[in-house]
Design a protein around this motif. Structure first.
Motif, PDB file in Angstrom:
ATOM      1  N   ARG A 109     -14.548  -2.065 -10.384  1.00 60.90           N
ATOM      2  CA  ARG A 109     -13.158  -2.186 -10.823  1.00 60.90           C
ATOM      3  C   ARG A 109     -12.595  -3.521 -10.361  1.00 60.90           C
ATOM      4  N   ARG A 149      -6.995  -0.523 -16.283  1.00 65.07           N
ATOM      5  CA  ARG A 149      -6.589  -0.474 -14.877  1.00 65.07           C
ATOM      6  C   ARG A 149      -5.075  -0.541 -14.732  1.00 65.07           C
ATOM      7  N   ASP A 200       4.019   2.969  -7.456  1.00 66.18           N
ATOM      8  CA  ASP A 200       3.504   4.246  -6.968  1.00 66.18           C
ATOM      9  C   ASP A 200       2.062   4.147  -6.507  1.00 66.18           C
ATOM     10  N   ARG A 201       1.392   3.063  -6.866  1.00 68.05           N
ATOM     11  CA  ARG A 201      -0.024   2.901  -6.524  1.00 68.05           C
ATOM     12  C   ARG A 201      -0.276   1.747  -5.562  1.00 68.05           C
ATOM     13  N   GLN A 214      -8.287  -2.408   0.021  1.00 66.44           N
ATOM     14  CA  GLN A 214      -7.194  -2.985   0.787  1.00 66.44           C
ATOM     15  C   GLN A 214      -7.563  -3.096   2.262  1.00 66.44           C
ATOM     16  N   PHE A 250      -3.623  -3.147  -5.906  1.00 63.76           N
ATOM     17  CA  PHE A 250      -3.082  -2.076  -6.723  1.00 63.76           C
ATOM     18  C   PHE A 250      -4.136  -0.981  -6.884  1.00 63.76           C
ATOM     19  N   ASP A 251      -3.848   0.213  -6.311  1.00 68.34           N
ATOM     20  CA  ASP A 251      -4.711   1.383  -6.488  1.00 68.34           C
ATOM     21  C   ASP A 251      -6.153   1.062  -6.115  1.00 68.34           C
ATOM     22  N   ASP A 252      -6.366   0.595  -4.885  1.00 76.11           N
ATOM     23  CA  ASP A 252      -7.695   0.110  -4.525  1.00 76.11           C
ATOM     24  C   ASP A 252      -7.973   0.335  -3.038  1.00 76.11           C
ATOM     25  N   GLU A 253      -9.053   1.043  -2.764  1.00 78.64           N
ATOM     26  CA  GLU A 253      -9.415   1.344  -1.382  1.00 78.64           C
ATOM     27  C   GLU A 253      -9.892   0.105  -0.627  1.00 78.64           C
TER      28      GLU A 253
END
Length: 533
Positions: free
Chosen positions: A204, A130, A12-13, A400, A395-398
């Motif tokens: 992070r 995380r 989902d992330r 990218q 994973f869940d990271d801008e």
């Protein structure tokens, strides 16, 4: 796709499809069936009597590793409440028990999150938070930092411990009471199998997500076509399996091709050299600095079993390549990989090797260099960019968007591409320091130094080092009441080792009266790097 995961927290992330790289599956070996479990493919397909793992504590056949991993999967699902998609932290040195746990987690449909044993509590806590890790399997020798980190994170509800390969731990006692066998979860090839956190990141940590098929793809491209492994090969690697370099060279590649993993718990070139002789290693993988160190130890060494040597983690200097070749007659296979890409994507072996060059694109991958406008060049110097069967899914990271651009994975390295298709390393494109194969972020080391009362300001850069490729150097402005001294420099180094993983500490400390900054007060690390160069 129809996922087998009940817990879809990771999926989902993931970045949306348009933010992910273009994937290539051109090779016939990369055409995997829709339903597959990587652990089953690696350990359950070989003859049961064949040797899978050997170390100073004993040896384990494929059949024994299958049985042990089945038991761990059954224990996790039936007694510890794991459901497919839950994240499981693995922590400890490379051992047969650690490897069986890795297999067991995947068979149970879990997601492996492996950590380096040297990480400190704060770093462990960040990873636990995380990834929202619910289960952990930890070597008793790595428990202290884990317990402190787990208490801080508050996510772990199940902990299993073991005593290396001594067969005396809680895990082994629990396994004695579970039924034999296990029906592996029928995972999709694109179900999440592991989150590999990059080392030395700021803020992070970046979690790199890899699917079940990604694990096999690295074996069926780089290992199959470049290393050309044989059944019965004995593989040794200095890296822990928390690094995807170590995971491939010591677990995935040996088992994909019917070989034997030789695990070594004591770090350092000399223990590695001793293990080559003791366990008749045929395939060795380590960093360039280790090859250089071992070259000076070969006078009375028995390395006659060695046939293949692989280098990665940092640039392999031509002088190191020639020194090893002159001493052993073996041509080192150089390569560049990335945690984001799972494993090596540029390399060369045999007569295709050009000392000093990293190599060509591995079969299954395409590689280029990008100009300032982000366009691929036929040759020249630019940012390295890759496409292949594996790729970056943060994973869940801008961040990218920084790594994936126009379908390409942009690694952060500057390379020169020559007219023959060979890639030659120039430099890192950012502030990451690569020292002895480790990625170390300057701001993270600075943050640790700032925790010491003597430090008013500091800046950390990588400087040239013949032994390590680069070493971490700290420039420190002292607070009032503190005077420069060798004793204080050592105190700052020791303080850093306690705050973050020890390999990140500054090997050199220079006391200065001021740091270079812009007019707006921004630190200019490049000025310090240029001065040191």
């Amino acid at each position: 796709m129809t996922t087998a995961h009940v817990d879809t927290f990771v999926r989902d992330r993931l970045p949306p499809a348009e933010a992910q790289p273009e994937f290539l599956f051109d090779l016939p070996e990369l055409q995997y069936p829709e339903r597959m479990n990587a652990a089953v493919e690696l350990i359950d397909r070989q003859p049961a009597e064949r040797l899978a793992v050997v170390n100073d504590a004993g040896q384990w056949t494929y059949g024994e590793m299958r049985s042990l991993s089945d038991g761990i999967a059954r224990l996790l699902t039936e007694e510890e409440g794991l459901v497919p998609g839950n994240r499981v932290l693995l922590r400890g040195p490379n051992t047969a028990t650690m490897f069986a746990a890795w297999l067991g987690v995947l068979k149970a449909g879990g997601v492996v999150v492996a950590t380096m044993p040297m990480l400190r509590p704060g770093e462990v806590a960040t990873i636990l938070e995380r990834a929202q890790v619910s289960h952990a399997i930890v070597d008793s020798r790595s428990l202290d930092d884990f317990r402190a980190g787990a208490q801080q994170a508050g996510t772990v509800r199940s902990l299993l411990t073991y005593d290396g390969d001594l067969r005396t731990g809680e895990l082994e006692r629990r396994l004695a009471g579970v039924a034999k066998g296990f029906a592996p979860i029928d995972t999709h090839r694109d179900d999440v199998a592991l989150i590999a956190f990059t080392s030395g990141t700021t803020g992070r940590p970046k979690g790199c997500v890899h699917y079940h098929r990604d694990i096999l793809a690295s074996a069926d491209s780089f290992a199959r076509y470049v290393l050309k492994p044989q059944a019965g090969d004995r593989w040794a690697c200095s890296a822990p399996i928390a690094f995807t370099f170590g995971l491939g060279m010591l677990l995935v590649f040996p088992w994909r091709f019917g070989g034997t993993a030789v695990t070594i718990e004591t770090p350092g070139p000399k223990p590695l050299l001793d293990a080559i002789a003791r366990h008749k290693v045929t395939t060795l993988a380590t960093a360039p600095t280790a090859y250089k160190a071992i070259t000076g130890m070969l006078a009375d060494a028995d390395i006659f079993s060695l046939r293949t040597c692989v280098s990665a983690g940092e640039h392999l200097p031509a002088a190191t390549w020639h020194g090893w070749h002159d001493a052993t007659g073996i041509r080192i296979v150089d390569g560049i990989g990335a945690t984001e890409m799972m494993h090596i994507f540029i390399s060369a072996s045999g007569d295709d090797i050009r000392p000093g060059a990293t190599g060509k694109a591995v079969p299954g991958y395409r590689a280029t260099v990008l100009d300032d406008a982000g366009q691929p060049m036929a040759s020249g110097t630019g940012r390295l960019a890759i496409k292949g069967p594996t790729g970056c899914r943060y994973f869940d990271d801008e961040r990218q968007a920084n790594y994936v651009q126009n379908g390409w994975n942009v690694t952060g390295d500057t390379y020169r591409l020559d007219e023959d298709g060979y890639f030659w390393f120039v430099a890192r494109s950012d502030d990451m320091i690569i020292s002895s194969g480790y990625n170390i972020a300057a701001p993270e080391v600075e943050g640790a130094l700032y925790g010491h009362p003597a430090v008013l300001e500091c800046a950390v850069v990588g400087v040239p080092c013949e032994e390590r490729g680069q070493k971490v150097k700290a420039f420190v402005v002292l607070a009032d009441g503190h005077a420069p001294s060798p004793e204080l420099a050592k105190a700052l180094q020791d303080h850093t080792k306690c705050a973050i993983a020890p390999y990140k500490y500054p090997r050199e400390v220079e006391f200065v009266t001021a740091l270079p900054k812009t007019a707006t007060g921004k630190l200019q690390r490049f000025s310090l790097r240029e001065r040191e160069a």
